[in-house]
Design an enzyme around this catalytic site. Sequence first.
Site, PDB file in Angstrom:
ATOM      1  N   LYS A  11     -77.457 -10.291 -17.885  1.00  0.00           N
ATOM      2  CA  LYS A  11     -76.178  -9.608 -18.045  1.00  0.00           C
ATOM      3  C   LYS A  11     -75.994  -8.538 -16.949  1.00  0.00           C
ATOM      4  O   LYS A  11     -76.949  -8.186 -16.248  1.00  0.00           O
ATOM      5  CB  LYS A  11     -76.116  -9.000 -19.449  1.00  0.00           C
ATOM      6  CG  LYS A  11     -76.181 -10.061 -20.570  1.00  0.00           C
ATOM      7  CD  LYS A  11     -76.048  -9.437 -21.958  1.00  0.00           C
ATOM      8  CE  LYS A  11     -76.118 -10.521 -23.041  1.00  0.00           C
ATOM      9  NZ  LYS A  11     -75.867  -9.957 -24.393  1.00  0.00           N
ATOM     10  N   TYR A  51     -67.873 -16.504 -25.445  1.00  0.00           N
ATOM     11  CA  TYR A  51     -68.214 -15.776 -26.674  1.00  0.00           C
ATOM     12  C   TYR A  51     -67.184 -16.004 -27.782  1.00  0.00           C
ATOM     13  O   TYR A  51     -67.042 -15.169 -28.680  1.00  0.00           O
ATOM     14  CB  TYR A  51     -68.352 -14.288 -26.373  1.00  0.00           C
ATOM     15  CG  TYR A  51     -69.697 -13.879 -25.802  1.00  0.00           C
ATOM     16  CD1 TYR A  51     -70.876 -14.090 -26.523  1.00  0.00           C
ATOM     17  CD2 TYR A  51     -69.814 -13.267 -24.558  1.00  0.00           C
ATOM     18  CE1 TYR A  51     -72.123 -13.708 -26.025  1.00  0.00           C
ATOM     19  CE2 TYR A  51     -71.051 -12.881 -24.041  1.00  0.00           C
ATOM     20  CZ  TYR A  51     -72.201 -13.103 -24.789  1.00  0.00           C
ATOM     21  OH  TYR A  51     -73.428 -12.721 -24.298  1.00  0.00           O
ATOM     22  N   ASN A 114     -77.890  -5.370 -23.371  1.00  0.00           N
ATOM     23  CA  ASN A 114     -79.244  -5.808 -23.733  1.00  0.00           C
ATOM     24  C   ASN A 114     -79.823  -6.857 -22.777  1.00  0.00           C
ATOM     25  O   ASN A 114     -80.650  -7.677 -23.150  1.00  0.00           O
ATOM     26  CB  ASN A 114     -79.281  -6.258 -25.198  1.00  0.00           C
ATOM     27  CG  ASN A 114     -78.314  -7.391 -25.480  1.00  0.00           C
ATOM     28  OD1 ASN A 114     -77.671  -7.908 -24.578  1.00  0.00           O
ATOM     29  ND2 ASN A 114     -78.220  -7.775 -26.734  1.00  0.00           N
ATOM     30  N   HIS A 117     -78.890 -12.925 -22.242  1.00  0.00           N
ATOM     31  CA  HIS A 117     -78.341 -13.811 -23.272  1.00  0.00           C
ATOM     32  C   HIS A 117     -79.199 -15.060 -23.327  1.00  0.00           C
ATOM     33  O   HIS A 117     -79.696 -15.519 -22.301  1.00  0.00           O
ATOM     34  CB  HIS A 117     -76.900 -14.233 -22.930  1.00  0.00           C
ATOM     35  CG  HIS A 117     -76.448 -15.417 -23.736  1.00  0.00           C
ATOM     36  ND1 HIS A 117     -75.930 -15.287 -25.002  1.00  0.00           N
ATOM     37  CD2 HIS A 117     -76.516 -16.755 -23.490  1.00  0.00           C
ATOM     38  CE1 HIS A 117     -75.678 -16.501 -25.484  1.00  0.00           C
ATOM     39  NE2 HIS A 117     -76.023 -17.405 -24.576  1.00  0.00           N
ATOM     40  N   GLU A 128     -73.371 -24.552 -24.197  1.00  0.00           N
ATOM     41  CA  GLU A 128     -73.376 -23.425 -23.254  1.00  0.00           C
ATOM     42  C   GLU A 128     -73.808 -23.851 -21.857  1.00  0.00           C
ATOM     43  O   GLU A 128     -73.261 -23.372 -20.861  1.00  0.00           O
ATOM     44  CB  GLU A 128     -74.290 -22.319 -23.787  1.00  0.00           C
ATOM     45  CG  GLU A 128     -73.715 -21.666 -25.037  1.00  0.00           C
ATOM     46  CD  GLU A 128     -74.551 -20.489 -25.543  1.00  0.00           C
ATOM     47  OE1 GLU A 128     -75.613 -20.188 -24.959  1.00  0.00           O
ATOM     48  OE2 GLU A 128     -74.124 -19.849 -26.523  1.00  0.00           O
TER      49      GLU A 128
END
Length: 145
Positions: A11, A51, A114, A117, A128
């Site tokens: 990320k 998402y 965080n 992913h 995905e």
Amino acid sequence: MAIERTLSIIKPDGVEKGIIGKVIARFEEKGLKPVAIRLAQLSKAEAEGFYAVHKARPFFADLVKFMTSGPVVLMVLEGEGAVAKNREIMGATDPAKAAPGTIRKDFATNIEKNTVHGSDSPENAKIEVSYFFPEVQIHAYEWKK
Ligand code: RTP
Ligand code: MG
């Protein structure tokens, strides 16, 4: 256990912290082989589509804003039980609750920023992976390590 593929994303916080190499090293050390890698700046539409399952959640707008705030590293990781193994290496969503030695425990800032992913099921992994990578951009190879 079967060889699987899973989608991994470093990320924007991970890219900004300059730990792309450290994150990828953890996957390689633990048997997850990168078979596709691309640096990308996600558009709002791409992040919202990716998402979409979280659309109704209170954190959705912030999450999309965060995921489009800078470049990300998109990767396909391949290995035995890759989906669950990747989740294990990442650690819990909230770094405060993540186990020692996990990526999120060691590098993440908070529950949103965080660092990584990872697909959460083999079914979602297929969806995905194909969201970001056509099959011709995924390249299998053998490790001699
Ligand atoms: P990911 O999908 O990114 O691998 O993370 P995950 O499965 O561990 O967590 P998930 O429940 O799918 O949430 C997706 C991402 O949304 C952000 N989030 N923010 N502010 C909040 O309370 C909150 N909760 C989740 C995180 O970036 C999380 O990874
Ligand atoms: Mg998730």
